[in-house]
Design a protein around this motif. Structure first.
Motif, PDB file in Angstrom:
ATOM      1  N   SER A 288       0.649  -1.104   0.124  1.00 22.59           N
ATOM      2  CA  SER A 288       0.185  -0.082   0.079  1.00 22.59           C
ATOM      3  C   SER A 288       0.963   1.274   0.150  1.00 22.59           C
ATOM      4  O   SER A 288       0.298   2.340  -0.107  1.00 22.59           O
ATOM      5  N   ALA A 289       2.155   1.114   0.062  1.00 25.51           N
ATOM      6  CA  ALA A 289       2.914   2.279   0.187  1.00 25.51           C
ATOM      7  C   ALA A 289       3.074   2.983  -1.252  1.00 25.51           C
ATOM      8  O   ALA A 289       3.364   4.229  -1.288  1.00 25.51           O
TER       9      ALA A 289
ATOM     10  N   ALA B 260       8.098  11.556  -2.210  1.00 29.57           N
ATOM     11  CA  ALA B 260       7.589  10.127  -2.265  1.00 29.57           C
ATOM     12  C   ALA B 260       6.085  10.096  -1.590  1.00 29.57           C
ATOM     13  O   ALA B 260       5.235   9.415  -2.213  1.00 29.57           O
ATOM     14  N   MET B 261       6.130  10.837  -0.604  1.00 30.03           N
ATOM     15  CA  MET B 261       4.809  11.004   0.139  1.00 30.03           C
ATOM     16  C   MET B 261       3.648  11.789  -0.567  1.00 30.03           C
ATOM     17  O   MET B 261       2.572  11.282  -0.741  1.00 30.03           O
TER      18      MET B 261
ATOM     19  N   LYS C  47       0.575  16.123   6.424  1.00 37.65           N
ATOM     20  CA  LYS C  47       1.186  15.017   6.996  1.00 37.65           C
ATOM     21  C   LYS C  47       2.534  15.041   6.599  1.00 37.65           C
ATOM     22  O   LYS C  47       3.476  14.675   7.132  1.00 37.65           O
ATOM     23  N   VAL C  48       2.624  15.500   5.287  1.00 37.18           N
ATOM     24  CA  VAL C  48       4.093  15.539   4.635  1.00 37.18           C
ATOM     25  C   VAL C  48       5.072  16.407   5.645  1.00 37.18           C
ATOM     26  O   VAL C  48       6.069  16.062   5.894  1.00 37.18           O
TER      27      VAL C  48
ATOM     28  N   ILE D 176       7.558   4.178   3.007  1.00 38.63           N
ATOM     29  CA  ILE D 176       6.540   3.057   2.741  1.00 38.63           C
ATOM     30  C   ILE D 176       5.291   3.557   3.225  1.00 38.63           C
ATOM     31  O   ILE D 176       4.208   2.833   3.375  1.00 38.63           O
ATOM     32  N   LEU D 177       5.232   4.645   3.900  1.00 39.43           N
ATOM     33  CA  LEU D 177       3.819   5.185   4.545  1.00 39.43           C
ATOM     34  C   LEU D 177       2.787   5.156   3.696  1.00 39.43           C
ATOM     35  O   LEU D 177       2.926   5.901   2.479  1.00 39.43           O
ATOM     36  N   PRO D 178       1.626   4.483   3.814  1.00 41.53           N
ATOM     37  CA  PRO D 178       0.522   4.379   2.891  1.00 41.53           C
ATOM     38  C   PRO D 178      -0.415   5.742   3.204  1.00 41.53           C
ATOM     39  O   PRO D 178      -0.476   6.267   4.245  1.00 41.53           O
TER      40      PRO D 178
END
Length: 389
Positions: free
Chosen positions: A14-15, A123-124, A133-134, A342-344
């Motif tokens: 899910s990342a 990437a986020m 959140k970023v 890898i944060l989804p």
């Protein structure tokens, strides 16, 4: 028969969105590089200020100084001696011939710190995470003394951490979304990490153990897991094998370089024993717990496997001499950088708010851990004295 960890495939898959088209487009190249330079400016300024810091016994044991001393002794002693003593090769040669020695390494580390922050933030955003959140995660990683200390005082460790975080993100896209190009990038990133950081060997092992547990985009193909894993680890195996052959031909010992790198001593073992029950150890454990909570909040409990493996690998690397004695922040920087990589994307507002709170809590946690580590506290005190002088 393939053994899988429940929902571990969902952890990392899910990342990244399942289709390349779902990714947000990148801004122009010059915009990205301006952002990287902007992120790097504070670290470069601190690196320049650190030139005025007087040398102390504990600061002489930091990663840059240790690597420079080892590289100088190895290279100045002749080619044969360098072959057996200089590992990792790339970082040793870089520190030996980089202008201004450890100060030049600090400036280069500051630039690398800015690049990594921009790449992780990029990437986020491409995965669809909200800007707030970023910003919180970027501040949690970059706005603390531990991140700056590792980047400016241990260039080889910081480059190894950055390459590993980027390799993990590409590994997910390779396994779970069939992005072959990402698989090659992941393998090359792991390979370069073995050339710049002794911990690269540990990172390759962690990646090799974790990769087969991921859900595959290509089903029904016998041996596909082994083939994909081989793509990841083959470049690193080739480098290590080449180094062993060179040691065998020159020194009649295929493990000469590793033998001079891997070692244990009473100082390291006593340091690990001190962590048990100490406040410093509790702070490290809090970082692990935070990583596990983050995995649970995004409904990906399998990610706990990666968190525990990273923590155990870093402690093991310190115990066998792959990490300098005067070091701090490696655990925090590695685990948070990989989590960001890898944060989804989270759809629930409540969960999203809890993730932001957990990310924000990393800031005071990291600052507290920094003041608990003698080498970081002394480094910060010397910086403040240099600025006020």
């Amino acid at each position: 028969m393939t053994v899988t960890v429940p929902r571990l495939s969902a952890v990392l898959s899910s990342a990244e969105p399942p289709h390349r088209s779902a990714l947000r487009p990148l801004p122009r190249a010059w915009t990205r590089w301006l952002l990287r330079l902007a992120f790097a400016v504070p670290y470069v300024v601190v690196a320049v200020l650190s030139i005025e810091i007087p040398t102390t016994p504990i600061l002489e044991l930091t990663g840059n100084q240790t690597t420079l001393d080892r590289a100088t002794a190895a290279l100045d002693g002749g080619v044969v001696q360098a072959v057996g003593q200089l590992y990792p090769l790339l970082s040793g040669v870089l520190l030996r011939f980089l202008p201004f020695g450890v100060h030049g390494a600090a400036v280069l580390g500051g630039l690398a710190a800015g690049v990594l922050l921009q790449l992780l933030a990029q990437a986020m955003l491409r995965r669809g995470l909200r800007m707030r959140k970023v910003v919180v995660f970027t501040i949690a990683l970059g706005a603390n003394p531990l991140y700056a200390f590792v980047a400016l005082n241990d260039l080889q460790a910081f480059l190894g951490i950055a390459l590993f975080a980027l390799a993990i993100a590409d590994m997910v896209r390779f396994f779970s979304y069939g992005d072959t190009q990402a698989g090659f990038r992941a393998g090359l990133s792991l390979m370069v990490s073995t050339l710049v950081d002794p911990m690269g060997l540990v990172y390759v092992v962690i990646a090799a153990l974790t990769a087969p547990l991921l859900e595959l985009a290509r089903h029904g193909q016998p041996g596909i897991r082994r083939a994909n894993t081989l793509v990841l680890v083959f470049p690193s195996i080739a480098v290590i094998g080449s180094m062993s052959v060179l040691d065998l031909l020159v020194l009649r010992d295929p493990f000469a370089a590793l033998r001079n790198t891997v070692h244990t001593d009473s100082t390291r073992l006593s340091g690990l024993e001190h962590l048990v029950g100490s406040f410093d150890g509790l702070l490290l454990l809090a970082m692990v717990v935070a990583g596990c909570l983050l995995a649970l909040l995004v409904h990906r409990p399998g990610a706990i496997v990666i968190v525990v493996a990273l923590f155990a690998g870093i402690l093991a690397g310190y115990a066998i001499g792959l990490i300098p004695v005067a070091t701090a922040g490696n655990t925090f920087v590695t685990m948070l950088a990989v989590a960001i990589a890898i944060l989804p994307r989270v759809s629930s507002r409540v969960t999203s708010a809890l993730v932001m709170v957990l990310a924000a809590l990393q800031i005071p946690l990291a600052w507290t851990a920094a003041f608990e580590r003698e080498v970081v506290a002394e480094w910060m005190h010397a910086l403040v004295s240099a600025v006020g002088a």
